[in-house]
Design an enzyme around this catalytic site. Structure first.
Site, PDB file in Angstrom:
ATOM      1  N   HIS A 101       0.850  -1.193   0.000  1.00 58.22           N
ATOM      2  CA  HIS A 101       0.000   0.000   0.000  1.00 58.22           C
ATOM      3  C   HIS A 101       0.887   1.244   0.000  1.00 58.22           C
ATOM      4  CE1 HIS A 101       0.710  -1.281   4.126  1.00 58.22           C
ATOM      5  NE2 HIS A 101       0.750   0.006   4.451  1.00 58.22           N
ATOM      6  N   HIS A 103       0.916   5.217   1.313  1.00 62.56           N
ATOM      7  CA  HIS A 103       0.279   6.240   2.149  1.00 62.56           C
ATOM      8  C   HIS A 103       0.255   7.568   1.404  1.00 62.56           C
ATOM      9  CE1 HIS A 103       0.464   4.107   6.122  1.00 62.56           C
ATOM     10  NE2 HIS A 103       1.409   3.430   5.485  1.00 62.56           N
TER      11      HIS A 103
HETATM   12  P1  5GP Z   1       1.990   0.388   7.328  1.00 57.35           P
HETATM   13  O1  5GP Z   1       2.502   0.651   8.730  1.00 57.35           O
HETATM   14  O2  5GP Z   1       1.878  -1.091   7.045  1.00 57.35           O
HETATM   15  O3  5GP Z   1       2.751   1.128   6.265  1.00 57.35           O
HETATM   16  O4  5GP Z   1       0.548   1.029   7.299  1.00 57.35           O
HETATM   17  C1  5GP Z   1      -0.616   0.330   7.603  1.00 57.35           C
HETATM   18  C2  5GP Z   1      -1.719   1.357   7.745  1.00 57.35           C
HETATM   19  O5  5GP Z   1      -2.958   0.697   7.598  1.00 57.35           O
HETATM   20  C3  5GP Z   1      -1.741   2.054   9.097  1.00 57.35           C
HETATM   21  O6  5GP Z   1      -1.649   3.463   8.902  1.00 57.35           O
HETATM   22  C4  5GP Z   1      -3.073   1.639   9.710  1.00 57.35           C
HETATM   23  O7  5GP Z   1      -3.690   2.672  10.434  1.00 57.35           O
HETATM   24  C5  5GP Z   1      -3.892   1.244   8.488  1.00 57.35           C
HETATM   25  N1  5GP Z   1      -4.873   0.209   8.721  1.00 57.35           N
HETATM   26  C6  5GP Z   1      -4.667  -0.980   9.357  1.00 57.35           C
HETATM   27  N2  5GP Z   1      -5.801  -1.698   9.376  1.00 57.35           N
HETATM   28  C7  5GP Z   1      -6.756  -0.955   8.741  1.00 57.35           C
HETATM   29  C8  5GP Z   1      -8.133  -1.176   8.462  1.00 57.35           C
HETATM   30  O8  5GP Z   1      -8.730  -2.194   8.804  1.00 57.35           O
HETATM   31  N3  5GP Z   1      -8.782  -0.177   7.780  1.00 57.35           N
HETATM   32  C9  5GP Z   1      -8.152   0.973   7.393  1.00 57.35           C
HETATM   33  N4  5GP Z   1      -8.879   1.887   6.745  1.00 57.35           N
HETATM   34  N5  5GP Z   1      -6.828   1.206   7.652  1.00 57.35           N
HETATM   35  C10 5GP Z   1      -6.159   0.258   8.320  1.00 57.35           C
END
Ligand code: 5GP
Ligand code: ZN
Length: 140
Positions: A101, A103
């Site tokens: 993903h 951001h």
């Molecule tokens: P990472 O740390 O893997 O780059 O980012 C994961 C992101 O996904 C985090 O900012 C977290 O808040 C978001 N996230 C995790 N689970 C969910 C979910 O069930 N729904 C949504 N909308 N965001 C999520």
């Protein structure tokens, strides 16, 4: 970790409801459940790739085009002063959801991330700098 076990597979497929701001054949873009700023969104490919190393080149290319489109759109709507586009790979790099993903993080002067969105720095000797440059050089 895909399909039934992956939260972003379920969200991308629409099996779990999300605050979707954009959708096409290959991607869903949702608002982050725990936003760092108002409008913090995530670009999620509909197919499961754990990280950038698994991502096919055509999806990587269209993801960046989409990031530009959404950043421009969000910036316009929210009147942003700046914009971070962030993509984490691996636990040590801060990845917590192991479905690729991107951001999209709207920024405003004086927002709550002024002091936290920064890197520490390492000191490298000229020899170390040259060594790392030599070892990383890739033919274009
Ligand atoms: P990472 O740390 O893997 O780059 O980012 C994961 C992101 O996904 C985090 O900012 C977290 O808040 C978001 N996230 C995790 N689970 C969910 C979910 O069930 N729904 C949504 N909308 N965001 C999520
Ligand atoms: Zn997945």
């Amino acid at each position: 970790m895909e399909g039934q076990d992956c939260i972003f597979c379920k969200i991308a497929a629409g099996d779990i409801p999300s605050k979707t701001i954009y959708e096409d054949e290959d991607f869903r873009v949702i608002l982050d459940i725990n936003p760092a700023e108002k409008g913090h969104a995530l670009i999620i490919p509909k197919k499961h790739y754990a990280d950038i190393f698994e991502l096919p080149e055509d999806i990587a290319a269209s993801a960046m085009v989409l990031a530009k489109k959404l950043a421009t759109h969000i910036s316009g709507v929210l009147g942003c002063d700046g914009f971070n586009i962030i993509q984490n790979n691996g636990e040590v790099a801060g990845q917590t959801v192991f479905h690729f993903h991107i951001h999209l993080l709207p920024r405003h002067k004086g927002d709550s991330n002024q002091d936290t969105m920064c890197w520490n720095h390492v000191e490298l000797s000229p020899e170390e700098l040259e060594g790392i440059c030599q070892s990383l050089r890739l033919q274009g």
